[in-house]
Design a protein around this motif. Structure first.
Motif, PDB file in Angstrom:
ATOM      1  N   GLY A   1       0.780  -1.228   0.000  1.00  0.00           N
ATOM      2  CA  GLY A   1       0.000   0.000   0.000  1.00  0.00           C
ATOM      3  C   GLY A   1       0.806   1.269   0.000  1.00  0.00           C
ATOM      4  N   SER A   2       2.081   1.233  -0.320  1.00  0.00           N
ATOM      5  CA  SER A   2       2.907   2.443  -0.346  1.00  0.00           C
ATOM      6  C   SER A   2       3.929   2.342  -1.468  1.00  0.00           C
ATOM      7  N   ALA A   3       4.399   3.485  -1.919  1.00  0.00           N
ATOM      8  CA  ALA A   3       5.382   3.546  -2.989  1.00  0.00           C
ATOM      9  C   ALA A   3       6.240   4.786  -2.789  1.00  0.00           C
ATOM     10  N   VAL A   4       7.466   4.719  -3.308  1.00  0.00           N
ATOM     11  CA  VAL A   4       8.385   5.857  -3.283  1.00  0.00           C
ATOM     12  C   VAL A   4       8.512   6.371  -4.710  1.00  0.00           C
ATOM     13  N   LEU A  59       2.138   2.966  -8.442  1.00  0.00           N
ATOM     14  CA  LEU A  59       1.241   4.056  -8.068  1.00  0.00           C
ATOM     15  C   LEU A  59      -0.160   3.531  -7.772  1.00  0.00           C
ATOM     16  N   THR A  60      -0.607   2.543  -8.544  1.00  0.00           N
ATOM     17  CA  THR A  60      -1.943   1.995  -8.327  1.00  0.00           C
ATOM     18  C   THR A  60      -2.072   1.364  -6.958  1.00  0.00           C
ATOM     19  N   SER A  61      -0.990   0.787  -6.441  1.00  0.00           N
ATOM     20  CA  SER A  61      -1.044   0.164  -5.112  1.00  0.00           C
ATOM     21  C   SER A  61      -1.327   1.171  -4.013  1.00  0.00           C
ATOM     22  N   THR A  62      -1.059   2.445  -4.255  1.00  0.00           N
ATOM     23  CA  THR A  62      -1.325   3.486  -3.263  1.00  0.00           C
ATOM     24  C   THR A  62      -2.711   4.099  -3.407  1.00  0.00           C
ATOM     25  N   GLY A  63      -3.424   3.786  -4.504  1.00  0.00           N
ATOM     26  CA  GLY A  63      -4.763   4.319  -4.695  1.00  0.00           C
ATOM     27  C   GLY A  63      -4.847   5.476  -5.654  1.00  0.00           C
ATOM     28  N   ILE A  64      -3.812   5.709  -6.477  1.00  0.00           N
ATOM     29  CA  ILE A  64      -3.845   6.797  -7.438  1.00  0.00           C
ATOM     30  C   ILE A  64      -3.520   6.254  -8.824  1.00  0.00           C
ATOM     31  N   LYS A  65      -3.854   7.027  -9.841  1.00  0.00           N
ATOM     32  CA  LYS A  65      -3.571   6.657 -11.219  1.00  0.00           C
ATOM     33  C   LYS A  65      -3.094   7.887 -11.968  1.00  0.00           C
ATOM     34  N   ARG A  66      -2.024   7.693 -12.725  1.00  0.00           N
ATOM     35  CA  ARG A  66      -1.436   8.815 -13.454  1.00  0.00           C
ATOM     36  C   ARG A  66      -2.380   9.292 -14.551  1.00  0.00           C
ATOM     37  N   GLN A  67      -2.470  10.621 -14.716  1.00  0.00           N
ATOM     38  CA  GLN A  67      -3.315  11.236 -15.724  1.00  0.00           C
ATOM     39  C   GLN A  67      -2.494  12.174 -16.601  1.00  0.00           C
TER      40      GLN A  67
END
Length: 655
Positions: free
Chosen positions: A86-89, A227-235
């Motif tokens: 659930g986190s990313a750097v 990024l998806t693992s943290t709950g966001i998606k690049r736009q």
């Protein structure tokens, strides 16, 4: 070209005479392609080095291939790795940004990043980022920071130690350090789940708020998985904040004015028609000011699209934290608030001005003030805006206007001083020539309104937005009524206990019991017969207010007010039931008990409880309480009242 074309036809036609049966004719290249394919001296492939882009574009223009089939130049990829579940750097070189949809918690590990104008550095606490599709997407941008005297090797060693402290796996650290350059920034993104977001997403009408639309051409890379693992998606960056040159110029001047202490604290009034970005301008400006100042005062004058409170309020808020999401995710308790009870004030402009005057009296002029106004600037709305300017006396007026909007003149000091408002008269210059002496006597007639006229020194800053759909009312991402419902849901989400991950339905929560004799009641948006007052109170959204007068006890029924009070509002709640036998109101509210002791008045306005609250009552068998399908809308007065805003009032019709 005339010499080339016959030779091409001969090469295509000769082999076809030797083949039998139906054959598929080869595709002929159109003349534009042949022009781009002229041989070039010194090139082995017969095409110029920069001609491939034109060569591919000619196929697209001729309709031979689709645009998605043409190879696009590779974009600069982000460096993102999974740190733990659930986190990313994320590593960003200076000037690079990540535009995203979703929600996450951001902690700056190294360097400096900027989100919606607010700078975040390693010494600061984590910040919650909310980027729903109802508003422009947020962007995380790496910005320059103070040059370090350390060598690149020493900086890498420091970055590695930071990554080890956050339990980043060795393979992930190696990948990040390969992309490490001086003046880069690293942030930790973590999955975010709050009681308010859980409550909002539990309703089917709003369960998609933080989801992103599927792209036509999927592009999946390992960084996207992290990024998806943290709950966001690049736009795409075009989905983010778009500020015009005039907006940035006005913001720079306002920031400089707020940092100067010689001429007092600025009072900044932002005005303009609907859908021109007033609220976005205010958020970005306040975030920039919070980089330099400890706090900012914010005066909310817009009843329909409030920033920190549920709709229908006029409030004064002391802002100390940045805006990093939509209004329904950063609701706060104001220093002073009045519950007006309507999303517009067209029918009660005098009460609106009295309420605004009452709230503005709490401003002590010790910090800069930003004022948000309504988008009603046509006809009587423009006259009311002039009254507001006279009442608040701003030092700076930011006028935002779209290209196709011509109903609002420039609010220069001369115009606002001389024009007649809805309830005030302006100062009109009169030049009287004395025939006896032959001299000119110039003077200003004194305004006959109740408010003092604005000082002649206010600065007008004109801003022209450049984002798509600017100034087109109703062309925004989400309808205003939906945003108001989400603001109410965001307030009710504060009832959810933080210790429980499950969403508790509102009917399962324990309400407060309030005796009839402890509070007075008033319906402020319409006239209700005393015998029907309890029907109006039941299942209604109420303002919990404090009137200066003592409540007169009434044994046989509720205590009713005869006039609409202008008083402090301490919060809101839902009357989930009325016990007529025990003479009790059952009220659900997140207002703390120490403030509830001061409440002695319930105001019922025209702000409804969202329908999804009634329809989302889990565990109910049979008919849902307060919901019925047997309702005859054909009865006169049963339907919704339609406002005819195109009709002018009698006082504005000129013979």
């Amino acid at each position: 070209m005339a010499a080339v074309m016959p030779r091409r036809r001969a090469t295509f036609a000769a082999p076809l005479r030797k083949r039998r049966g139906p054959q598929k004719r080869p595709r002929r290249l159109p003349p534009p392609v042949l022009r781009r394919c002229r041989p070039t001296a010194g090139k082995s492939n017969g095409v110029e080095a920069d001609g491939w882009r034109d060569f591919a574009a000619s196929f697209v223009a001729a309709g031979l291939v689709k645009p998605t089939e043409v190879e696009q130049p590779p974009k600069e990829s982000l460096t993102a790795v999974e740190a733990k579940e659930g986190s990313a750097v994320l590593l960003l070189p200076q000037g690079q940004s990540l535009t995203f949809n979703g929600k996450c918690c951001l902690t700056c590990l190294y360097g400096s990043v900027r989100v919606f104008g607010f700078n975040i550095v390693p010494d600061q606490p984590p910040y919650n980022l909310f980027s729903p599709h109802t508003h422009c997407a947020l962007s995380i941008e790496a910005v320059a920071y103070k040059e370090s005297e350390k060598s690149k090797k020493e900086m890498k060693t420091e970055a590695r130690s930071i990554l080890r402290a956050h339990l980043v796996p060795r393979d992930a650290r190696i990948k990040l350090m390969k992309s490490f350059v001086p003046q880069c920034s690293m942030v930790l993104l973590e999955h975010l789940d709050t009681p308010v977001t859980r409550f909002i997403l539990s309703h089917s009408d709003f369960s998609h708020v933080f989801r992103t639309k599927k792209q036509k051409v999927p592009c999946f890379i390992p960084e996207d998985a992290a990024l998806t693992s943290t709950g966001i998606k690049r736009q795409d960056p075009g989905c983010g904040l778009l500020m015009s040159k005039s907006s940035l110029s006005a913001i720079d001047e306002l920031v400089k004015a707020c940092q100067e202490e010689d001429e007092g604290c600025p009072v900044i009034l932002v005005c303009g028609p609907k859908s021109v970005g007033k609220s976005t301008f205010n958020r970005y400006l306040i975030n920039l000011l919070l980089n330099r100042l400890p706090c900012i005062e914010f005066l909310e004058c817009d009843l329909g699209q409030t920033e920190f409170t549920p709709p229908g309020c006029i409030s004064l808020i002391n802002v100390t934290e940045p805006f990093l999401g939509p209004p329904f995710m950063h609701l706060r308790t104001p220093r002073k608030m009045v519950y007006f009870g309507e999303t517009n004030c067209e029918q009660e402009t005098e009460r609106y001005l009295d309420s605004l005057k009452y709230v503005f009296s709490a401003y002590e002029r010790d910090v800069p003030l930003v004022i948000n106004t309504m988008g009603w600037v046509k006809g009587a709305g423009l006259l009311l805006l002039i009254d507001i300017i006279r009442l608040l006396s701003p030092s700076h007026i930011v006028q935002i206007s779209a290209d196709n909007f011509r109903d609002m003149p420039q609010l220069s000091p001369e115009y606002t001083c001389s024009s007649t408002g809805l309830h005030t008269k302006g100062k009109v210059p009169l030049k009287c020539k004395s025939l006896a002496s032959g001299t000119d006597d110039s003077e200003l007639c004194r305004g006959q309104g109740d408010f003092r006229p604005p000082h002649s020194g206010h600065k007008l800053l004109c801003v022209q937005p450049e984002f798509p759909g600017a100034g087109v009312a109703g062309d925004g991402r989400t309808h205003s009524s939906v945003l108001r419902d989400m603001a109410v849901l965001g307030y009710l989400g504060q009832l959810q206990p933080s210790s429980i991950e499950l969403v508790l339905p509102l009917h399962s929560l324990v309400p407060y019991q309030v005796p009839f004799s402890a509070v007075s009641v008033k319906v402020i948006h319409t006239d209700v017969a005393p015998s029907h007052i309890l029907y109006s109170v039941n299942a209604s959204w109420v303002g919990l207010c404090q009137v200066p007068d003592e409540v007169r006890c009434k044994v046989d029924g509720p205590v009713l007010l005869t006039q609409i009070p202008i008083c402090d509002c301490l919060g809101f709640g839902i009357v989930r039931g009325v016990d007529v036998v025990k003479k009790l109101y059952h009220i659900l509210t997140p207002v703390p008990p120490e403030n509830l002791r001061l409440v002695n008045c319930l105001l019922i306005g025209n702000i409804p409880v969202p329908n999804c609250v009634f329809l989302n009552q889990a565990g109910i068998e049979g008919e849902i309480p307060y919901v019925t399908s047997e309702y005859n809308y054909g009865i006169s007065g049963a339907g919704k009242l339609k406002m005819k805003k195109h009709l002018k009032r009698r006082e504005h019709i000129h013979p």
